[in-house]
Structure formats: structure tokens, C-alpha cells
Design an enzyme around this catalytic site. Structure first.
Site, PDB file in Angstrom:
ATOM      1  N   GLU A  94      35.710  36.933  33.319  1.00 39.64           N
ATOM      2  CA  GLU A  94      36.505  35.934  33.955  1.00 39.64           C
ATOM      3  C   GLU A  94      35.722  35.830  35.283  1.00 39.64           C
ATOM      4  OE1 GLU A  94      41.016  35.966  35.935  1.00 39.64           O
ATOM      5  OE2 GLU A  94      40.522  37.161  33.878  1.00 39.64           O
ATOM      6  N   THR A  95      35.937  34.546  36.044  1.00 34.91           N
ATOM      7  CA  THR A  95      35.106  34.434  37.202  1.00 34.91           C
ATOM      8  C   THR A  95      36.103  34.771  38.478  1.00 34.91           C
ATOM      9  OG1 THR A  95      35.589  31.998  36.503  1.00 34.91           O
ATOM     10  CG2 THR A  95      33.384  32.793  36.661  1.00 34.91           C
ATOM     11  N   LEU A 138      33.603  38.908  35.732  1.00 31.38           N
ATOM     12  CA  LEU A 138      34.948  39.328  35.763  1.00 31.38           C
ATOM     13  C   LEU A 138      35.600  39.330  37.269  1.00 31.38           C
ATOM     14  CD1 LEU A 138      34.542  42.646  33.476  1.00 31.38           C
ATOM     15  CD2 LEU A 138      35.390  40.468  32.774  1.00 31.38           C
ATOM     16  N   ASP A 139      36.697  38.858  37.171  1.00 29.20           N
ATOM     17  CA  ASP A 139      37.384  39.063  38.440  1.00 29.20           C
ATOM     18  C   ASP A 139      37.369  40.196  38.986  1.00 29.20           C
ATOM     19  OD1 ASP A 139      38.168  36.300  38.485  1.00 29.20           O
ATOM     20  OD2 ASP A 139      40.054  36.554  37.805  1.00 29.20           O
ATOM     21  N   TYR A 140      37.628  40.472  40.367  1.00 30.02           N
ATOM     22  CA  TYR A 140      37.644  41.693  41.169  1.00 30.02           C
ATOM     23  C   TYR A 140      38.770  42.488  40.422  1.00 30.02           C
ATOM     24  CZ  TYR A 140      39.708  44.848  44.473  1.00 30.02           C
ATOM     25  OH  TYR A 140      40.242  45.972  45.296  1.00 30.02           O
TER      26      TYR A 140
END
Length: 428
Positions: free
Chosen positions: A79-80, A167-169
């Protein structure tokens, strides 16, 4: 740029460059696959890998640990990151003490799942960014890798390591890192051609209804169709939110400020009904069928089941949970000669977090994943058979063309000999 990217649910394949990537603005399609030779992948020792196993309550396996399969490499998640999300510390809620596995990340707490000549696979913590250009960002996977593997850093890349996806934070999950440009390019092509299988686990607010439903969201009518029992396909185009104060967010087509929406599809499968800290929630499997920024988070919010602890898309209201309950559980990439696959243990269990209390189980994570992989394997077999059929058809057409050419050449030779014979006969 490095082939880093694809939320497992949030980025569009085909926009990634394998060298340097600005945090939060990367899409997998921008990767540069230059220098990739088909079949050039060098695998490390994979004989010692074992099939991914699930974590059972009380098994003693910590979240993030994983056993891998023989002949199969592994990675996870996608996931960005779009913009900087608010960092939340670990909190206790309603008198419940945090359990094991919920401690904040540290720069020396990198969990390595697998390492070969081509890839390092790590278990990304829910409380850490992948990389950052900001000097004050001390806790990143980039820095963890540099501390653990300084000899493997590539000075030719901006961050020193080629992250194959993002990946998101606040999203946990398997993260695959390529150690050379060719390996990164092979993963890039899987994302670009949409041959990657990505599976997420999540806790979403309220109980997802079991019957068929049609909803009207922001005057934009979309049908949520149940393909099977408790399996929903969510189809909302997603674009960037240009509203002041929300430019780091995405939104569905038809909402104010939505710019450049693109087609976007996700699949949701219900696993369990229960409650989290006394509130009704549903444990689900999420599978992004396209790749857009924040796709899974936006789709869940749009259908009225936001992800538990999503501080950003709740506009700061859902801040009590210690983390966002979104976990990149599995990633399967059909690389040659061996597939690249990884599964990370389910972190949403009562032994890990006693605030989650399941009440009714419809199916297991293992069962859903097995079905998805079998379906994907069948699709891959069909694709290979279709490719072989097309190749055979091309060979047949080429052979027929060669025969016609030979026939013309023979006819020309016969005509020439006939004319020569006639000329000799008339001269007599």
C-alpha cells in the site's frame, strides 16, 4: 527509480522507476526494468524454506514471524504512502493493557524473514515508514536495513535498497527488497502485468451485512455485488482529493475535490464477526484487484465500513486503537523459475490484542488464501495454455506461408523451363 510499489492495494502497476522514489508518491508503473534478462534471476538457497504456516493462538509464535516453503521465496504486502500521516503512540483503551506484539518500532528491531542473493524479505512493523528524505526520520526500514546489512546497500540508488513495493506508514506486512536491478525488474513486470496476488487482513467498523446490497454514495450509484456468500466486490473509481487540508488523501469519484479518478476494484471477504474494545467490528480479507493509492482504505470508508484505527480517513476521530488494523498478509509473484511468495502471521488475534473478541467465525484465513491461490494458479495455467495455443497458431501460419512461397518458386521454375523448351523446339 526502483520497482517499489503497489499498495497491495494502492498503486497503479506500471508507474515505477527502480532508482529513487519520493516517499508517498510512488506508483509501481514508474519502475525502470532496464537490464532485466528473462530467466536471469539467481535464487539463493531455497531448499530450507518451508510452506507458510498460520499462527494459532497460544502457539508462541510472535506476530511477524513466518515459516516459508520449500522452493518458494516470499514477500508480502502493498500500500502506498501519500503524504505524512499523524504518528500515534501506543495507548491503552478502556482499561485494557497492550499485549505482546504492540510495542513501537525501533531502528534495531528489523525482522528478517528470508534472504538470498536477489532478495531480502522483512516483516514491516506497523509503526515505521519504509524510507524518508527527511534527516530527522530516524525510524525507517531503510535505516534498519542499512544498520543490519551495510554491505548490501547499493550506492547507485537513492535509498541504498530497492523496495519492490510500498506499505503505508501505519500498515504492517511483508516487504520485499531487491538486491540488484535485474531482480527488481522481474518483480516490476509482475506488477505491471497485474500477475501479482495480494491479500490483506483488516478489522473494519460495524458488521458487514450478509445480504445483497445496492447503495448510493455521494450521489454516485454503485452496486456492491456478493459473488459468493459474504464476498463483496467494491467498484469505485478513485482520484486525488484537492480539498484544502486533505491533499494527502484520496477520494471516490463524485465527491467534492476529486481529481483524475481512475477505475478501481477491490474484493472483500468476511472472516469473523466480533467486537473491538466493545464496538462491533468485522474481520475481513481484502484483495485489491487494481492498484491505487490508499485503495483499500478509501473503498472500506466508501461502503460504510472504515478500517479500525484509520486516523487519516476518520479525520482524526478514530484515534483510540494503538494502530490501524490493516495488515499485508500475503503476496504471490509468479516469477521464473520459482514463484516469490510470503505470508505473514495474522496479527488480529485475541492473544495478540485482547481488545479483539471474535464472536462468530464464517471461514479461516488459511481457507480463503488457499482458495485465492488455487484460483490464481488456474488462471495462470489458462494463460500459459492460451499463450502456447497462440504460439502454435503463429508457427502454423508461418509454415503455411513458407509452403506458399515454395510453391510459387516451383511454379516460376517450371514456367522458366517450359519457356526454354518451347524456344528450343521453335528454333528447330
Amino acid at each position: 527509480m526502483d520497482p517499489a510499489g503497489v499498495e497491495t492495494g494502492s498503486m497503479e502497476p506500471g508507474s515505477m522507476d527502480p532508482a529513487g522514489v519520493e516517499p508517498g508518491r510512488m506508483e509501481p508503473s514508474s519502475m525502470d526494468p532496464a537490464g532485466v534478462e528473462p530467466g536471469s534471476m539467481e535464487l539463493g538457497s531455497v531448499d530450507s524454506l518451508r510452506e507458510p504456516t498460520s499462527v494459532q493462538p497460544g502457539s508462541g509464535m510472535e506476530p511477524g514471524s513466518v515459516e516459508l516453503a520449500s522452493g518458494v521465496e516470499t514477500t508480502r504486502g502493498m500500500e502506498t504512502t501519500r503524504g505524512m500521516e499523524t504518528t500515534r503512540g501506543m495507548e491503552t483503551t478502556r482499561g485494557v493493557e497492550p499485549s505482546r506484539g504492540v510495542e513501537p518500532a525501533s531502528v534495531d528491531s528489523l525482522k528478517v524473514l528470508y534472504q538470498s542473493r536477489d532478495y531480502i524479505i522483512v516483516d514491516k512493523h506497523w509503526d515505521i515508514r519504509i524510507d524518508s528524505k527527511m534527516w530527522y526520520e530516524k525510524h525507517t526500514v531503510q535505516k534498519q536495513l542499512g544498520l543490519r546489512f551495510p554491505e548490501l546497500a547499493d550506492p547507485g540508488t537513492y535509498y541504498g535498497f530497492r523496495f519492490c513495493h510500498q506499505l503505508d506508514y501505519s500498515t504492517s506486512g511483508v516487504l520485499c527488497v531487491a538486491l540488484n536491478k535485474a531482480a527488481a525488474g522481474r518483480v516490476y513486470h509482475c506488477f505491471k502485468d497485474r500477475r501479482a496476488t495480494k491479500v490483506y487482513l483488516a478489522l473494519v467498523r460495524s458488521w458487514v451485512e450478509e445480504e445483497k446490497m445496492t447503495i448510493d454514495v455521494m450521489c454516485f450509484l454503485q452496486v456492491r455485488s456478493w459473488v459468493e456468500e459474504e464476498k463483496m466486490t467494491i467498484d469505485f473509481p478513485i482520484g486525488e482529493n484537492t480539498t484544502e487540508g486533505r491533499t494527502h488523501m484520496m477520494c471516490i469519484q463524485g465527491t467534492d475535490g476529486c481529481e483524475n479518478p481512475k477505475p478501481c476494484r477491490s474484493q472483500l471477504t468476511v472472516l469473523e464477526y466480533g467486537d473491538y474494545d466493545g464496538d462491533p467490528v468485522t474481520k475481513v480479507v481484502l484483495q485489491p484487484l487494481t492498484g491505487r493509492t490508499h485503495q483499500l482504505r478509501v473503498h472500506c470508508e466508501a461502503v460504510g465500513h472504515p478500517i479500525v484505527g484509520d486516523h487519516t480517513y476518520s479525520l482524526g476521530e478514530d484515534s483510540a486503537p494503538y494502530r490501524m488494523m490493516l495488515h499485508a498478509h500475503l503476496l504471490h509473484l509468479p516469477l521464473e523459475p520459482l514463484p516469490l511468495q510470503a505470508a505473514a502471521p495474522d496479527p488480529f488475534t485475541t492473544p495478540t490484542d485482547p481488545r479483539w473478541r471474535p464472536q462468530r467465525c464464517l471461514r479461516t484465513v488459511e481457507g480463503v488464501v488457499e482458495t485465492l491461490l488455487e484460483h490464481r494458479a488456474a488462471e495462470e495455467r489458462t494463460e500459459r495454455e492460451e499463450k502456447r495455443r497462440q504460439q502454435e497458431e503463429r508457427r502454423r501460419q508461418q509454415e503455411e506461408r513458407r509452403k506458399r512461397l515454395r510453391g510459387r518458386e516451383e511454379s516460376e521454375e517450371q514456367r522458366r523451363m517450359c519457356q526454354q523448351w518451347l524456344s528450343e523446339w521453335t528454333d528447330v
